[in-house]
Design a protein around this motif. Structure first.
Motif, PDB file in Angstrom:
ATOM      1  N   GLN A   5       8.216  -3.437   3.728  1.00 30.18           N
ATOM      2  CA  GLN A   5       6.858  -3.366   3.164  1.00 30.18           C
ATOM      3  C   GLN A   5       6.230  -2.006   3.436  1.00 30.18           C
ATOM      4  N   ALA A  50      10.631  -6.774  -2.619  1.00 35.75           N
ATOM      5  CA  ALA A  50       9.460  -5.894  -2.669  1.00 35.75           C
ATOM      6  C   ALA A  50       9.363  -5.140  -3.996  1.00 35.75           C
ATOM      7  N   ALA A 106      15.338  -7.911   1.082  1.00 36.82           N
ATOM      8  CA  ALA A 106      13.935  -7.566   1.313  1.00 36.82           C
ATOM      9  C   ALA A 106      13.477  -6.462   0.368  1.00 36.82           C
ATOM     10  N   ALA A 160       7.711   0.434   0.981  1.00 39.40           N
ATOM     11  CA  ALA A 160       7.088   0.262  -0.336  1.00 39.40           C
ATOM     12  C   ALA A 160       5.668   0.824  -0.340  1.00 39.40           C
ATOM     13  N   ASP A 161       4.913   0.540   0.721  1.00 42.42           N
ATOM     14  CA  ASP A 161       3.539   1.027   0.820  1.00 42.42           C
ATOM     15  C   ASP A 161       3.474   2.550   0.862  1.00 42.42           C
TER      16      ASP A 161
END
Length: 111
Positions: A22, A56, A52, A25-26
């Motif tokens: 995450q 995402a 994962a 991705a962020d």
């Protein structure tokens, strides 16, 4: 997790796990490449990370490279992946060094 930016479209990191995806991705990455063979001691199985990454909404490639034994096929496979994957790309291995070296070889071949 420490991300080292190599250029505008490519960065490297040491071993990541599903819990890091995450944040990747962020940070704006659109693709992840694993250059670490699953057989290495301490490696997180790539399929766990891949699940994962895909969950995402990012792309994933598994291009395992044996430390200290990069082959021409490895360079060709990485070049093809980098040409096809949405950018920016984050590649990872044990420390990020192998990914950095492989990227340098791709750039030499392209140049």
């Amino acid at each position: 997790m420490e991300i080292r930016q190599i250029d505008q479209d490519f960065a490297v990191a040491g071993q990541i796990g599903a819990e890091h995806v995450q944040a990747i991705a962020d940070a704006g990455f659109r693709s992840v490449v694993c250059n670490r063979p699953d057989s290495e001691e301490g490696a997180v199985p790539h399929d766990q990370v891949e699940a994962a990454v895909r969950a995402a909404g990012l792309e994933f490639r598994f291009i395992p490279v044996v430390s200290g034994a990069v082959t021409q096929d490895d360079v060709s496979d990485m070049a093809a992946a980098l040409a096809a994957l949405p950018k920016p790309v984050l590649a990872y291995c044990r420390t990020g060094g192998r990914c950095t070296n492989l990227y340098g070889l791709v750039q030499q071949t392209a140049g």
